[in-house]
Motif scaffolding. Structure first.
Motif, PDB file in Angstrom:
ATOM      1  N   GLY A  69       0.811  -1.211   0.000  1.00 23.88           N
ATOM      2  CA  GLY A  69       0.000   0.000   0.000  1.00 23.88           C
ATOM      3  C   GLY A  69       0.847   1.264   0.000  1.00 23.88           C
ATOM      4  O   GLY A  69       0.528   2.237  -0.693  1.00 23.88           O
ATOM      5  N   ALA A  70       1.935   1.243   0.783  1.00 20.43           N
ATOM      6  CA  ALA A  70       2.787   2.431   0.861  1.00 20.43           C
ATOM      7  C   ALA A  70       3.483   2.706  -0.464  1.00 20.43           C
ATOM      8  O   ALA A  70       3.537   3.852  -0.923  1.00 20.43           O
ATOM      9  CB  ALA A  70       3.819   2.249   1.975  1.00 20.43           C
ATOM     10  N   ILE A  71       4.018   1.675  -1.097  1.00 20.93           N
ATOM     11  CA  ILE A  71       4.740   1.857  -2.364  1.00 20.93           C
ATOM     12  C   ILE A  71       3.756   2.197  -3.487  1.00 20.93           C
ATOM     13  O   ILE A  71       4.042   3.032  -4.345  1.00 20.93           O
ATOM     14  CB  ILE A  71       5.531   0.593  -2.730  1.00 20.93           C
ATOM     15  CG1 ILE A  71       6.514   0.238  -1.612  1.00 20.93           C
ATOM     16  CG2 ILE A  71       6.274   0.776  -4.056  1.00 20.93           C
ATOM     17  CD1 ILE A  71       7.515   1.299  -1.289  1.00 20.93           C
ATOM     18  N   ALA A  72       2.574   1.574  -3.462  1.00 21.14           N
ATOM     19  CA  ALA A  72       1.582   1.864  -4.500  1.00 21.14           C
ATOM     20  C   ALA A  72       1.148   3.318  -4.475  1.00 21.14           C
ATOM     21  O   ALA A  72       0.819   3.895  -5.508  1.00 21.14           O
ATOM     22  CB  ALA A  72       0.365   0.950  -4.336  1.00 21.14           C
ATOM     23  N   GLY A  73       1.166   3.939  -3.280  1.00 23.12           N
ATOM     24  CA  GLY A  73       0.725   5.320  -3.155  1.00 23.12           C
ATOM     25  C   GLY A  73       1.829   6.354  -3.216  1.00 23.12           C
ATOM     26  O   GLY A  73       1.562   7.553  -3.122  1.00 23.12           O
ATOM     27  N   LEU A  74       3.086   5.931  -3.354  1.00 22.56           N
ATOM     28  CA  LEU A  74       4.196   6.876  -3.392  1.00 22.56           C
ATOM     29  C   LEU A  74       4.216   7.649  -4.706  1.00 22.56           C
ATOM     30  O   LEU A  74       3.964   7.091  -5.777  1.00 22.56           O
ATOM     31  CB  LEU A  74       5.534   6.137  -3.251  1.00 22.56           C
ATOM     32  CG  LEU A  74       6.124   5.915  -1.854  1.00 22.56           C
ATOM     33  CD1 LEU A  74       7.466   5.218  -1.982  1.00 22.56           C
ATOM     34  CD2 LEU A  74       6.287   7.220  -1.092  1.00 22.56           C
ATOM     35  N   ILE A 115       8.196  -9.388  -2.296  1.00 21.68           N
ATOM     36  CA  ILE A 115       7.041  -9.578  -3.182  1.00 21.68           C
ATOM     37  C   ILE A 115       6.040  -8.430  -2.991  1.00 21.68           C
ATOM     38  O   ILE A 115       5.499  -7.885  -3.961  1.00 21.68           O
ATOM     39  CB  ILE A 115       6.370 -10.940  -2.909  1.00 21.68           C
ATOM     40  CG1 ILE A 115       7.316 -12.076  -3.333  1.00 21.68           C
ATOM     41  CG2 ILE A 115       5.043 -11.049  -3.643  1.00 21.68           C
ATOM     42  CD1 ILE A 115       6.846 -13.451  -2.917  1.00 21.68           C
ATOM     43  N   GLY A 116       5.800  -8.035  -1.733  1.00 20.77           N
ATOM     44  CA  GLY A 116       4.903  -6.911  -1.467  1.00 20.77           C
ATOM     45  C   GLY A 116       5.407  -5.624  -2.084  1.00 20.77           C
ATOM     46  O   GLY A 116       4.637  -4.842  -2.662  1.00 20.77           O
ATOM     47  N   ILE A 117       6.721  -5.384  -1.982  1.00 20.42           N
ATOM     48  CA  ILE A 117       7.320  -4.177  -2.563  1.00 20.42           C
ATOM     49  C   ILE A 117       7.179  -4.180  -4.080  1.00 20.42           C
ATOM     50  O   ILE A 117       6.771  -3.178  -4.690  1.00 20.42           O
ATOM     51  CB  ILE A 117       8.799  -4.076  -2.153  1.00 20.42           C
ATOM     52  CG1 ILE A 117       8.913  -3.750  -0.658  1.00 20.42           C
ATOM     53  CG2 ILE A 117       9.529  -3.025  -2.983  1.00 20.42           C
ATOM     54  CD1 ILE A 117      10.317  -3.886  -0.101  1.00 20.42           C
ATOM     55  N   LEU A 118       7.497  -5.302  -4.713  1.00 16.40           N
ATOM     56  CA  LEU A 118       7.426  -5.378  -6.178  1.00 16.40           C
ATOM     57  C   LEU A 118       5.995  -5.221  -6.675  1.00 16.40           C
ATOM     58  O   LEU A 118       5.744  -4.558  -7.688  1.00 16.40           O
ATOM     59  CB  LEU A 118       8.022  -6.704  -6.655  1.00 16.40           C
ATOM     60  CG  LEU A 118       9.530  -6.893  -6.408  1.00 16.40           C
ATOM     61  CD1 LEU A 118       9.975  -8.273  -6.865  1.00 16.40           C
ATOM     62  CD2 LEU A 118      10.334  -5.811  -7.110  1.00 16.40           C
ATOM     63  N   VAL A 161       1.640  -1.908  -9.212  1.00 11.73           N
ATOM     64  CA  VAL A 161       0.353  -1.214  -9.151  1.00 11.73           C
ATOM     65  C   VAL A 161       0.546   0.290  -9.303  1.00 11.73           C
ATOM     66  O   VAL A 161      -0.246   0.981  -9.956  1.00 11.73           O
ATOM     67  CB  VAL A 161      -0.377  -1.563  -7.835  1.00 11.73           C
ATOM     68  CG1 VAL A 161      -1.586  -0.663  -7.622  1.00 11.73           C
ATOM     69  CG2 VAL A 161      -0.812  -3.023  -7.853  1.00 11.73           C
ATOM     70  N   ASN A 162       1.601   0.822  -8.687  1.00 15.21           N
ATOM     71  CA  ASN A 162       1.891   2.251  -8.803  1.00 15.21           C
ATOM     72  C   ASN A 162       2.035   2.661 -10.269  1.00 15.21           C
ATOM     73  O   ASN A 162       1.408   3.612 -10.732  1.00 15.21           O
ATOM     74  CB  ASN A 162       3.176   2.577  -8.032  1.00 15.21           C
ATOM     75  CG  ASN A 162       3.461   4.070  -7.947  1.00 15.21           C
ATOM     76  OD1 ASN A 162       3.560   4.766  -8.945  1.00 15.21           O
ATOM     77  ND2 ASN A 162       3.610   4.559  -6.728  1.00 15.21           N
ATOM     78  N   LEU A 163       2.856   1.920 -11.000  1.00 15.82           N
ATOM     79  CA  LEU A 163       3.070   2.230 -12.410  1.00 15.82           C
ATOM     80  C   LEU A 163       1.802   2.011 -13.234  1.00 15.82           C
ATOM     81  O   LEU A 163       1.525   2.762 -14.176  1.00 15.82           O
ATOM     82  CB  LEU A 163       4.216   1.383 -12.953  1.00 15.82           C
ATOM     83  CG  LEU A 163       5.593   1.662 -12.316  1.00 15.82           C
ATOM     84  CD1 LEU A 163       6.623   0.654 -12.801  1.00 15.82           C
ATOM     85  CD2 LEU A 163       6.051   3.079 -12.600  1.00 15.82           C
ATOM     86  N   SER A 164       1.026   0.989 -12.859  1.00 13.07           N
ATOM     87  CA  SER A 164      -0.220   0.721 -13.583  1.00 13.07           C
ATOM     88  C   SER A 164      -1.234   1.841 -13.364  1.00 13.07           C
ATOM     89  O   SER A 164      -1.959   2.226 -14.288  1.00 13.07           O
ATOM     90  CB  SER A 164      -0.822  -0.613 -13.126  1.00 13.07           C
ATOM     91  OG  SER A 164       0.062  -1.684 -13.415  1.00 13.07           O
ATOM     92  N   MET A 165      -1.289   2.368 -12.138  1.00 12.75           N
ATOM     93  CA  MET A 165      -2.226   3.471 -11.878  1.00 12.75           C
ATOM     94  C   MET A 165      -1.806   4.727 -12.632  1.00 12.75           C
ATOM     95  O   MET A 165      -2.648   5.504 -13.070  1.00 12.75           O
ATOM     96  CB  MET A 165      -2.306   3.735 -10.370  1.00 12.75           C
ATOM     97  CG  MET A 165      -3.040   2.645  -9.610  1.00 12.75           C
ATOM     98  SD  MET A 165      -3.478   3.104  -7.913  1.00 12.75           S
ATOM     99  CE  MET A 165      -1.859   3.420  -7.209  1.00 12.75           C
ATOM    100  N   GLN A 166      -0.508   4.940 -12.788  1.00 12.56           N
ATOM    101  CA  GLN A 166      -0.049   6.078 -13.588  1.00 12.56           C
ATOM    102  C   GLN A 166      -0.456   5.918 -15.055  1.00 12.56           C
ATOM    103  O   GLN A 166      -0.632   6.909 -15.773  1.00 12.56           O
ATOM    104  CB  GLN A 166       1.470   6.218 -13.480  1.00 12.56           C
ATOM    105  CG  GLN A 166       1.962   6.647 -12.104  1.00 12.56           C
ATOM    106  CD  GLN A 166       3.460   6.845 -12.067  1.00 12.56           C
ATOM    107  OE1 GLN A 166       4.067   7.271 -13.035  1.00 12.56           O
ATOM    108  NE2 GLN A 166       4.067   6.533 -10.930  1.00 12.56           N
ATOM    109  N   ALA A 167      -0.622   4.641 -15.460  1.00 14.19           N
ATOM    110  CA  ALA A 167      -1.033   4.375 -16.844  1.00 14.19           C
ATOM    111  C   ALA A 167      -2.552   4.353 -16.994  1.00 14.19           C
ATOM    112  O   ALA A 167      -3.055   4.103 -18.097  1.00 14.19           O
ATOM    113  CB  ALA A 167      -0.448   3.048 -17.306  1.00 14.19           C
TER     114      ALA A 167
END
Length: 314
Positions: A50-55, A176-179, A184-190
């Motif tokens: 969650g933290a990395i996805a929202g960074l 695995i959680g970090i990756l 997801v972070n990059l996918s949301m940017q897309a």
């Protein structure tokens, strides 16, 4: 004094409660292992996800912040390994394991809650920037160093050793959680949009992660009572609690990091070795007593050293 009672004490009281529960036999070792397995294999990976996805990757990934922190970490590893070899006269495998204790800060279980309590929820963005490559980078580094030492006399190439290390790291739940968080972070940017119910579930799991992990950490630390090896334990404590944050602070000043970055970098560097340092030693069956005892002693001493750095960092 306010920092001691309002910031540090609540975190260590949860750890102490876990220690007390195991000392009084109110919870079995099997039950504590279950709590830690839930925290390390499920709740903490979800928290990191969650933290990395929202960074905001562009705004938060500051090379100088990472350089300040990891320069101190690698210098601590180099010093711990060298002194173990040439001062303590330990075998090379033992020296790598002791160096790993000096290298691997408890950045997540202690660094995040202490920074958050001291400076607020927004202050941990720098912490998560550091943590996002902490386990992948340092586990790969430590496993590669150990496998390289163990491969002496065998017909294993450096590439083969590195591939074995990378394979082990990629099977770690935290990694695995970090990756997944990066994906997801990059996918949301897309343009990917995930439902609010999904993020609500992530938040629920994340809220359980740190309390469960801190409580379980106290229970695990009860097993690792100090037994001799005073010089090696002192070396680990000195490198992790004194050298690492001092180097990070000095480089942070040199690199002109802003106040938020300094807080995240220095406080994360000031954390004691994590239980993963003992797990690394146990994985290879070397320096286990030193690693376990150093984790326990350094965790207790960090109450004072973290208090010092909270006074230094306004």
């Amino acid at each position: 004094m306010t920092a001691l009672f309002d910031v540090i004490l609540p975190v260590f009281l949860v750890v102490g409660f876990g220690y007390l529960v195991c000392w009084r036999k109110w919870l079995s070792e099997v039950a504590v292992d279950g709590v830690m397995r839930f925290a390390q294999n499920f709740a903490l990976p979800v928290l990191l996800f969650g933290a990395i996805a929202g960074l905001d990757l562009g705004a938060n990934y500051k090379p100088l912040l990472l350089l300040a922190f990891y320069s101190g970490a690698l210098l601590s590893f180099a010093l711990g390994t060298a002194l173990s070899l040439y001062w303590l006269r330990r075998p090379a495998e033992d020296a790598i394991a002791i160096g790993f204790v000096c290298l691997f800060s408890n950045s997540l279980l202690l660094g995040v809650p202490i920074t958050e309590r001291a400076y607020g929820p927004e202050a941990v963005l720098g912490n998560f920037t550091i943590i996002s490559i902490h386990s992948p980078l340092l586990y790969t580094f430590g496993i590669t160093a150990m496998e390289f030492v163990r491969a002496r006399g065998q017909n294993l190439s450096l590439g083969g050793v590195a591939l074995r290390a990378l394979s082990g790291v990629l099977h770690t739940p935290l990694v695995i959680g970090i990756l997944c968080g990066f994906a997801v972070n990059l996918s949301m940017q897309a343009g990917l949009v995930l439902p609010q119910g999904f993020w609500a579930a992530v938040k629920m799991m994340s809220n359980a992660a740190l309390p469960a992990a801190l409580f379980g950490l106290g229970g695990v630390l009860y097993r690792y009572r100090p037994e001799g090896e005073a010089r090696a334990i002192a070396l680990c404590c000195g490198a992790s609690l004194l050298l690492h944050p001092a180097v990070t602070f000095g480089l942070g000043k040199l690199f002109a990091l802003n106040l938020a970055e300094m807080r995240s970098a220095v406080l994360t560097a000031a954390m004691p070795p994590g239980v993963n340092a003992y797990i690394f030693a146990a994985l290879y069956g070397v320096a286990k007593r030193v690693s376990a005892s150093a984790v326990l002693v350094a965790t207790a001493l960090s109450v004072l050293t973290v208090w010092f750095w909270l006074a230094v960092l306004p």
